[in-house]
Design an enzyme around this catalytic site. Sequence first.
Site, mmCIF file in Angstrom:
data_model
loop_
_atom_site.group_PDB
_atom_site.id
_atom_site.type_symbol
_atom_site.label_atom_id
_atom_site.label_comp_id
_atom_site.label_asym_id
_atom_site.label_seq_id
_atom_site.Cartn_x
_atom_site.Cartn_y
_atom_site.Cartn_z
ATOM 1 N N HIS A 1 -3.601 5.916 3.574
ATOM 2 C CA HIS A 1 -4.365 4.718 3.235
ATOM 3 C C HIS A 1 -3.770 3.462 3.877
ATOM 4 O O HIS A 1 -4.478 2.657 4.486
ATOM 5 C CB HIS A 1 -4.408 4.582 1.717
ATOM 6 C CG HIS A 1 -5.372 3.580 1.184
ATOM 7 N ND1 HIS A 1 -4.994 2.296 0.853
ATOM 8 C CD2 HIS A 1 -6.695 3.668 0.910
ATOM 9 C CE1 HIS A 1 -6.043 1.644 0.387
ATOM 10 N NE2 HIS A 1 -7.087 2.444 0.403
ATOM 11 N N ASP B 1 0.839 -1.197 0.000
ATOM 12 C CA ASP B 1 0.000 0.000 0.000
ATOM 13 C C ASP B 1 0.885 1.262 0.000
ATOM 14 O O ASP B 1 1.960 1.256 -0.605
ATOM 15 C CB ASP B 1 -0.908 -0.043 1.238
ATOM 16 C CG ASP B 1 -2.265 0.600 1.015
ATOM 17 O OD1 ASP B 1 -2.296 1.826 0.821
ATOM 18 O OD2 ASP B 1 -3.290 -0.106 1.037
ATOM 19 N N SER C 1 -11.544 -1.149 0.183
ATOM 20 C CA SER C 1 -10.200 -1.138 0.767
ATOM 21 C C SER C 1 -10.225 -1.424 2.260
ATOM 22 O O SER C 1 -9.247 -1.922 2.815
ATOM 23 C CB SER C 1 -9.535 0.223 0.549
ATOM 24 O OG SER C 1 -9.116 0.399 -0.767
#
Length: 430
Positions: A174, A136, A368
């Site tokens: 994220h 990520d 996600s």
Amino acid sequence: MKGVAGLAATATITGTASAADGRTQYIIGANGNGVADAIEAAGFEVRHELADGDVLVAVGPSDAAADIESVKGVKTANPDLKLELDEPEVDAEAAAESAPSDGAALSDLQWDKEITDVFEAHEYATGEGTRVAIVDTGIDLNHPDLGNVNKDLGRAFVVDDDVPEIGPDDSGSHGTHVAGTVGATGESSVVGTAPDTELIPIRVFPANGGASFGDILAGIDYAAEIGADAANFSLGIPGVQQPGSELNKLKAEVQTVFQSAVRRGTVITGSAGNDSGSLQGSGFTLPNSVPAAFTVSATSPADTLSFYSNFGTSDIDIAAPGGWYETIPRTLGEEGAGEPGDIPFPENGVLSTIPVEQGKYGYKSGTSMAAPQVAGLAALVRELEPNANASQVEQAIQKGAEGANGKSDSEFGAGIINALNTVERLSDRK
């Protein structure tokens, strides 16, 4: 605590991947050992050798795919593609006024863990002795609830890195949110599905711009190399890619790397994407069309399919909480749109860790956020069944799921995960 709730990332293809010096990156299908040396001899720089040399990632002049394909042992060569995260936000400043302060016990706000019986499952397993890789934006290496991050094993695979000095630290937010969903320790405030797992940060994104497919594949291959029990890949690609598309040209190499990782024991959890669309069709979708990936759709606090989540018979393997409800009006609590007892916005998103400098904790929603719920559950399964292969881990998760008949529900696959069901079934077998 942040008062803005973000929709979790969908990765948008934005063009060809290039190195910082302007050279083009290529993904190459090869016939194993020795091909990398031949490509180097032809004037290209090989950055990654993946899947025992069957897939290579190299940089060189633009428009040179044909030159690479002329090298003995090369099957295909295609320009790599760049993916950028698209994270639109929904204004929720008014709701933030009542948000708990940093350091408060926030587990009561983790509805995602409550409805999947994660806290009860911790009586059986916590992920001890397992390892989960987060492919990520990186992970905040100094977060108080992420003391189980292995900094030494962390890596950054970024062809055009604009922040090389941060290593595997988070170049955005994220990855830290995903990591907390998997394995936040609860030392300060929030608890992950597998709080005793070891988290491995694999950064594939720069601070500005996108990740390349080649670097994402390198991250997954590395996760398998270090024996990760699961590798989370929360980067669903929008739309069905038709034959002849640039992404479709990379399909064989993507499948090769994913299948190699799974053969080595790593479960690859992938997000289904946030386009509210069907994945049915003759084209290629990622990760949904890759048999080796365990594809996850997103559900709401009411166990309905979240309004943004993709769906599709035989494309969705499992479902997990990703936040928000089945409609935008219900999500925002508009009059007449919800049900008594609905969780208000933004608390109906998934609460997890974000980088300390951004507020420590925040809400995000998307597939996600659903995929790492499953990655954490894979760690619980591996703690109880350390010799289970990747397929057996996935089957255990599917057998413990609820809310679907069989394994091919178009919205939920085998159902919505239930951590307690899953670990109890395994414990009963012993």
